[in-house]
Design a protein around this motif. Sequence first.
Motif, PDB file in Angstrom:
ATOM      1  N   ASP A  41       0.842  -1.191   0.000  1.00  0.00           N
ATOM      2  CA  ASP A  41       0.000   0.000   0.000  1.00  0.00           C
ATOM      3  C   ASP A  41       0.874   1.236   0.000  1.00  0.00           C
ATOM      4  N   GLY A  42       0.279   2.329  -0.473  1.00  0.00           N
ATOM      5  CA  GLY A  42       0.945   3.617  -0.434  1.00  0.00           C
ATOM      6  C   GLY A  42       0.368   4.456   0.678  1.00  0.00           C
ATOM      7  N   TYR A  43       1.170   5.328   1.232  1.00  0.00           N
ATOM      8  CA  TYR A  43       0.666   6.196   2.296  1.00  0.00           C
ATOM      9  C   TYR A  43       1.447   7.510   2.313  1.00  0.00           C
ATOM     10  N   ARG A  44       0.778   8.509   2.860  1.00  0.00           N
ATOM     11  CA  ARG A  44       1.394   9.825   2.999  1.00  0.00           C
ATOM     12  C   ARG A  44       0.989  10.402   4.339  1.00  0.00           C
ATOM     13  N   VAL A  45       1.973  10.910   5.058  1.00  0.00           N
ATOM     14  CA  VAL A  45       1.736  11.580   6.337  1.00  0.00           C
ATOM     15  C   VAL A  45       2.084  13.041   6.146  1.00  0.00           C
ATOM     16  N   ALA A  46       1.063  13.895   6.150  1.00  0.00           N
ATOM     17  CA  ALA A  46       1.274  15.300   5.811  1.00  0.00           C
ATOM     18  C   ALA A  46       2.007  16.062   6.905  1.00  0.00           C
ATOM     19  N   ALA A  47       1.759  15.699   8.167  1.00  0.00           N
ATOM     20  CA  ALA A  47       2.336  16.462   9.279  1.00  0.00           C
ATOM     21  C   ALA A  47       3.854  16.312   9.307  1.00  0.00           C
ATOM     22  N   ALA A  48       4.539  17.453   9.425  1.00  0.00           N
ATOM     23  CA  ALA A  48       6.000  17.440   9.514  1.00  0.00           C
ATOM     24  C   ALA A  48       6.421  17.294  10.970  1.00  0.00           C
ATOM     25  N   THR A  49       5.864  16.296  11.644  1.00  0.00           N
ATOM     26  CA  THR A  49       6.160  16.035  13.047  1.00  0.00           C
ATOM     27  C   THR A  49       6.869  14.702  13.161  1.00  0.00           C
ATOM     28  N   SER A  50       7.986  14.676  13.853  1.00  0.00           N
ATOM     29  CA  SER A  50       8.752  13.436  13.976  1.00  0.00           C
ATOM     30  C   SER A  50       7.966  12.402  14.778  1.00  0.00           C
ATOM     31  N   TYR A  51       8.224  11.155  14.500  1.00  0.00           N
ATOM     32  CA  TYR A  51       7.556  10.085  15.233  1.00  0.00           C
ATOM     33  C   TYR A  51       8.461   8.853  15.270  1.00  0.00           C
ATOM     34  N   ARG A  52       8.158   7.964  16.192  1.00  0.00           N
ATOM     35  CA  ARG A  52       8.902   6.714  16.353  1.00  0.00           C
ATOM     36  C   ARG A  52       7.927   5.560  16.397  1.00  0.00           C
ATOM     37  N   VAL A  53       8.237   4.500  15.663  1.00  0.00           N
ATOM     38  CA  VAL A  53       7.437   3.284  15.701  1.00  0.00           C
ATOM     39  C   VAL A  53       8.360   2.096  15.926  1.00  0.00           C
ATOM     40  N   ARG A  54       7.765   1.001  16.370  1.00  0.00           N
ATOM     41  CA  ARG A  54       8.519  -0.223  16.594  1.00  0.00           C
ATOM     42  C   ARG A  54       7.992  -1.316  15.671  1.00  0.00           C
ATOM     43  N   LEU A  55       8.904  -1.979  14.975  1.00  0.00           N
ATOM     44  CA  LEU A  55       8.569  -3.125  14.151  1.00  0.00           C
ATOM     45  C   LEU A  55       8.820  -4.390  14.947  1.00  0.00           C
ATOM     46  N   VAL A  56       7.899  -5.331  14.884  1.00  0.00           N
ATOM     47  CA  VAL A  56       8.074  -6.605  15.574  1.00  0.00           C
ATOM     48  C   VAL A  56       8.045  -7.717  14.529  1.00  0.00           C
ATOM     49  N   GLY A  93      15.109  -7.733   6.037  1.00  0.00           N
ATOM     50  CA  GLY A  93      14.927  -9.175   6.040  1.00  0.00           C
ATOM     51  C   GLY A  93      14.087  -9.623   7.223  1.00  0.00           C
ATOM     52  N   LEU A  94      13.905 -10.932   7.355  1.00  0.00           N
ATOM     53  CA  LEU A  94      13.157 -11.446   8.495  1.00  0.00           C
ATOM     54  C   LEU A  94      13.884 -11.124   9.793  1.00  0.00           C
ATOM     55  N   GLU A  95      13.123 -10.921  10.845  1.00  0.00           N
ATOM     56  CA  GLU A  95      13.669 -10.499  12.135  1.00  0.00           C
ATOM     57  C   GLU A  95      13.315 -11.516  13.215  1.00  0.00           C
ATOM     58  N   ASP A  96      14.175 -11.579  14.239  1.00  0.00           N
ATOM     59  CA  ASP A  96      13.851 -12.369  15.423  1.00  0.00           C
ATOM     60  C   ASP A  96      13.821 -11.496  16.681  1.00  0.00           C
ATOM     61  N   GLY A  97      13.673 -10.184  16.460  1.00  0.00           N
ATOM     62  CA  GLY A  97      13.583  -9.246  17.570  1.00  0.00           C
ATOM     63  C   GLY A  97      13.042  -7.914  17.087  1.00  0.00           C
ATOM     64  N   PRO A  98      12.791  -6.986  18.007  1.00  0.00           N
ATOM     65  CA  PRO A  98      12.168  -5.708  17.637  1.00  0.00           C
ATOM     66  C   PRO A  98      13.157  -4.726  17.016  1.00  0.00           C
ATOM     67  N   ARG A  99      12.613  -3.850  16.169  1.00  0.00           N
ATOM     68  CA  ARG A  99      13.397  -2.816  15.500  1.00  0.00           C
ATOM     69  C   ARG A  99      12.655  -1.488  15.618  1.00  0.00           C
ATOM     70  N   VAL A 100      13.398  -0.409  15.789  1.00  0.00           N
ATOM     71  CA  VAL A 100      12.825   0.923  15.967  1.00  0.00           C
ATOM     72  C   VAL A 100      13.100   1.758  14.722  1.00  0.00           C
ATOM     73  N   CYS A 101      12.089   2.512  14.294  1.00  0.00           N
ATOM     74  CA  CYS A 101      12.223   3.406  13.146  1.00  0.00           C
ATOM     75  C   CYS A 101      11.877   4.826  13.582  1.00  0.00           C
ATOM     76  N   ASP A 102      12.787   5.752  13.341  1.00  0.00           N
ATOM     77  CA  ASP A 102      12.553   7.175  13.601  1.00  0.00           C
ATOM     78  C   ASP A 102      12.380   7.903  12.275  1.00  0.00           C
ATOM     79  N   HIS A 103      11.356   8.742  12.214  1.00  0.00           N
ATOM     80  CA  HIS A 103      11.122   9.505  10.985  1.00  0.00           C
ATOM     81  C   HIS A 103      10.889  10.968  11.346  1.00  0.00           C
ATOM     82  N   PRO A 104      11.435  11.907  10.548  1.00  0.00           N
ATOM     83  CA  PRO A 104      11.288  13.327  10.870  1.00  0.00           C
ATOM     84  C   PRO A 104       9.911  13.892  10.554  1.00  0.00           C
ATOM     85  N   GLY A 105       9.069  13.120   9.861  1.00  0.00           N
ATOM     86  CA  GLY A 105       7.744  13.607   9.480  1.00  0.00           C
ATOM     87  C   GLY A 105       7.669  13.912   8.003  1.00  0.00           C
ATOM     88  N   GLY A 106       6.447  14.036   7.486  1.00  0.00           N
ATOM     89  CA  GLY A 106       6.264  14.289   6.068  1.00  0.00           C
ATOM     90  C   GLY A 106       6.611  13.095   5.211  1.00  0.00           C
TER      91      GLY A 106
END
Length: 290
Positions: A41-56, A93-106
């Motif tokens: 899927d495609g996505y767009r986040v308009a807000a130029a606000t940084s955020y952090r998510v965790r991939l499991v 690639g495939l993971e066996d633990g959590p990963r963190v992603c930081d994005h500046p926004g937009g």
Amino acid sequence: MAGIGGGDEARSGAVTTRFNDRVRVTRPWRQELRPYVHCYDGYRVAAATSYRVRLVPRGRAVVVINLGEPFAQVFRLSEADPGVRVVGSLVAGLEDGPRVCDHPGGQEAIRLELTPLGAYRLFGVPMRELTNTVTELRDVLGPEADELVERMSATPDWARRFDLLDAALLTRLDGGPDPSPEVAHAWRLLTRSAGTIPVARIATEVGWSHGHLVRRFTQQVGLTPKMSARVLRFHRSVELLSREGTDLGDLAATCGFYDQAHLNREFRALAGVTPLGMAAARRVEGAHEL
């Protein structure tokens, strides 16, 4: 930043949904891609606000084609000093633990989830080389990856972007290595049982010794059969955990854990969070805001 199209996407079967400052565009992927692709899927986040998510771990390989601002950093939660690294379009690639992603926004991107054997065929490299790693897309697919991203960035129409992506995927898949039938069967057994089938039984079913199964499976999937089973049990439990009123004891029994304590330990090991913490997290494009 490119906008969201209208008529062309409607005619192509693309569906646009909006939630606050986030726009998401999806469409059914082509029949030829279904053995290899879980979703895109495609996505767009308009807000130029940084955020952090965790991939499991999910038992899938991921490709992110960045059409806007790139990630500021992507790192394993276990890394003591991840440093700061700008990551553009990427392969995970495939993971066996959590990963963190930081994005500046937009952010504006297309995200694909691939079956492990689909990724093996698409990337044309032993999947164990990509396990627990995030790599620039061009380092895996070569210079044509940059050309694809440039062409997709140059059009504001999401349906056309998906068409370009489909063509590139089909070309790569047509020329990629074929997974061995035994590994493909072993993966089917694991996924159909959601990781509850014993590895010894898998080896018997495919007619290989345990050691040979582990070597060939790890080469083409990226994780060992045993770790793949753990990830698939965990992934199923995360999906069921999203249902309101889920009892953790019942969840543990349903998903093949010894007891609730075992369930808790696996969540700590694979996600770095408790089941209740995971249940409270908001999902964002295959990740969790924790």
